[in-house]
Design a protein around this motif. Structure first.
Motif, PDB file in Angstrom:
ATOM      1  N   PHE A  33     -19.071  -0.121  13.891  1.00  0.00           N
ATOM      2  CA  PHE A  33     -17.989  -1.153  14.596  1.00  0.00           C
ATOM      3  C   PHE A  33     -17.166  -0.752  15.750  1.00  0.00           C
ATOM      4  O   PHE A  33     -17.012   0.536  15.323  1.00  0.00           O
ATOM      5  N   ILE A  34     -17.101  -1.653  16.574  1.00  0.00           N
ATOM      6  CA  ILE A  34     -16.074  -1.344  17.756  1.00  0.00           C
ATOM      7  C   ILE A  34     -15.009  -2.088  17.181  1.00  0.00           C
ATOM      8  O   ILE A  34     -15.123  -3.075  17.408  1.00  0.00           O
ATOM      9  N   ILE A  35     -13.740  -1.573  17.175  1.00  0.00           N
ATOM     10  CA  ILE A  35     -12.265  -2.075  16.857  1.00  0.00           C
ATOM     11  C   ILE A  35     -11.397  -1.881  17.948  1.00  0.00           C
ATOM     12  O   ILE A  35     -11.335  -0.730  18.195  1.00  0.00           O
ATOM     13  N   ARG A  36     -10.718  -3.297  18.394  1.00  0.00           N
ATOM     14  CA  ARG A  36      -9.927  -2.834  19.485  1.00  0.00           C
ATOM     15  C   ARG A  36      -8.817  -3.572  19.225  1.00  0.00           C
ATOM     16  O   ARG A  36      -8.844  -4.673  18.522  1.00  0.00           O
ATOM     17  N   ARG A  42      -6.153 -14.633  20.416  1.00  0.00           N
ATOM     18  CA  ARG A  42      -7.520 -14.812  19.853  1.00  0.00           C
ATOM     19  C   ARG A  42      -7.947 -15.868  21.140  1.00  0.00           C
ATOM     20  O   ARG A  42      -9.301 -15.907  21.253  1.00  0.00           O
ATOM     21  N   GLU A  43      -7.330 -17.035  21.289  1.00  0.00           N
ATOM     22  CA  GLU A  43      -7.923 -18.159  22.100  1.00  0.00           C
ATOM     23  C   GLU A  43      -8.053 -17.525  23.667  1.00  0.00           C
ATOM     24  O   GLU A  43      -9.216 -17.769  24.254  1.00  0.00           O
ATOM     25  N   ASP A  44      -7.155 -16.767  24.243  1.00  0.00           N
ATOM     26  CA  ASP A  44      -7.239 -16.290  25.432  1.00  0.00           C
ATOM     27  C   ASP A  44      -8.254 -15.188  25.400  1.00  0.00           C
ATOM     28  O   ASP A  44      -9.307 -14.969  26.497  1.00  0.00           O
ATOM     29  N   TYR A 105      -9.556 -11.822  15.235  1.00  0.00           N
ATOM     30  CA  TYR A 105      -8.438 -12.087  14.258  1.00  0.00           C
ATOM     31  C   TYR A 105      -7.270 -11.251  14.212  1.00  0.00           C
ATOM     32  O   TYR A 105      -7.264 -10.598  15.261  1.00  0.00           O
ATOM     33  N   GLU A 106      -6.110 -11.796  13.683  1.00  0.00           N
ATOM     34  CA  GLU A 106      -4.877 -11.445  13.356  1.00  0.00           C
ATOM     35  C   GLU A 106      -4.684 -10.382  12.385  1.00  0.00           C
ATOM     36  O   GLU A 106      -5.149 -10.707  11.315  1.00  0.00           O
ATOM     37  N   GLY A 110      -0.640  -8.365  15.093  1.00  0.00           N
ATOM     38  CA  GLY A 110      -1.471  -8.314  16.317  1.00  0.00           C
ATOM     39  C   GLY A 110      -2.743  -8.849  16.375  1.00  0.00           C
ATOM     40  O   GLY A 110      -3.221  -9.307  15.264  1.00  0.00           O
ATOM     41  N   THR A 111      -3.250  -9.019  17.600  1.00  0.00           N
ATOM     42  CA  THR A 111      -4.815  -9.604  17.461  1.00  0.00           C
ATOM     43  C   THR A 111      -5.740  -8.440  17.582  1.00  0.00           C
ATOM     44  O   THR A 111      -5.421  -7.327  18.129  1.00  0.00           O
ATOM     45  N   LYS A 112      -6.919  -8.364  16.869  1.00  0.00           N
ATOM     46  CA  LYS A 112      -7.914  -7.379  16.834  1.00  0.00           C
ATOM     47  C   LYS A 112      -9.152  -7.984  17.140  1.00  0.00           C
ATOM     48  O   LYS A 112      -9.309  -9.172  17.002  1.00  0.00           O
ATOM     49  N   LEU A 113     -10.045  -7.138  17.936  1.00  0.00           N
ATOM     50  CA  LEU A 113     -11.380  -7.567  18.193  1.00  0.00           C
ATOM     51  C   LEU A 113     -12.192  -6.621  17.532  1.00  0.00           C
ATOM     52  O   LEU A 113     -12.013  -5.385  17.416  1.00  0.00           O
ATOM     53  N   SER A 114     -13.194  -7.052  16.846  1.00  0.00           N
ATOM     54  CA  SER A 114     -14.452  -6.445  16.096  1.00  0.00           C
ATOM     55  C   SER A 114     -15.684  -6.874  16.574  1.00  0.00           C
ATOM     56  O   SER A 114     -16.000  -7.581  16.429  1.00  0.00           O
TER      57      SER A 114
END
Length: 152
Positions: A33-36, A42-44, A105-106, A110-114
């Protein structure tokens, strides 16, 4: 419809319903996984990813949908130049076509990207052409992430 088919259909439907409604369970991510961490909502982020894929020649945007009762925004984008390498491993790996599966997801305010790391393909199906595809995919997906997250 025969009884065996009905039971199989019901079992699949029950498993899908359980997966979509089950409580979220924390698990440690691994190197597949790449997690940032993200500053955007999330919408933006979803908009930025969709626009990137729609405006770059080698990319296509396939889908955006909610999962886990709206807790996750799921996106699917594909980097088309990887197709020949992936199919060189056999038509049976076509399900892994050159696509990135992204979850937004939150967590902890904060917002996370996986995102699945492209090397997941080589774990599922060891093949030299998939190794090549993963090596070619990594910089392409990093460029996408840098663009949408404001990286280097």
């Amino acid at each position: 419809m025969n009884t065996r088919h009905s039971i199989t259909t019901l079992a699949v439907a029950a498993a899908m319903a359980l997966a979509l409604t089950a409580p979220l369970v924390a698990a440690e991510p691994d190197d597949h996984f790449i997690i940032r961490d993200c500053e955007q909502s999330r919408e933006d982020l979803a908009t930025a990813i969709r626009e990137y894929a729609e405006n770059e020649e080698d990319w296509i945007f396939l889908a955006e949908f909610d999962l886990a009762v709206g807790d996750i925004t799921a996106l699917k984008v594909c980097y088309l130049p990887l197709g020949p390498d992936i199919l060189d491993a056999g038509l049976h790996v076509g399900a892994m076509m050159p696509c990135g599966h992204i979850g937004l997801y939150e967590e902890d305010g904060g917002t996370k990207l996986s995102m699945l790391h492209p090397k997941f393909m080589t774990t599922l199906q060891p093949h030299p052409s998939l190794e090549r595809a993963a090596q070619r995919a990594e910089p392409a997906y990093e460029a996408l992430l840098d663009h949408v997250l404001g990286g280097p």
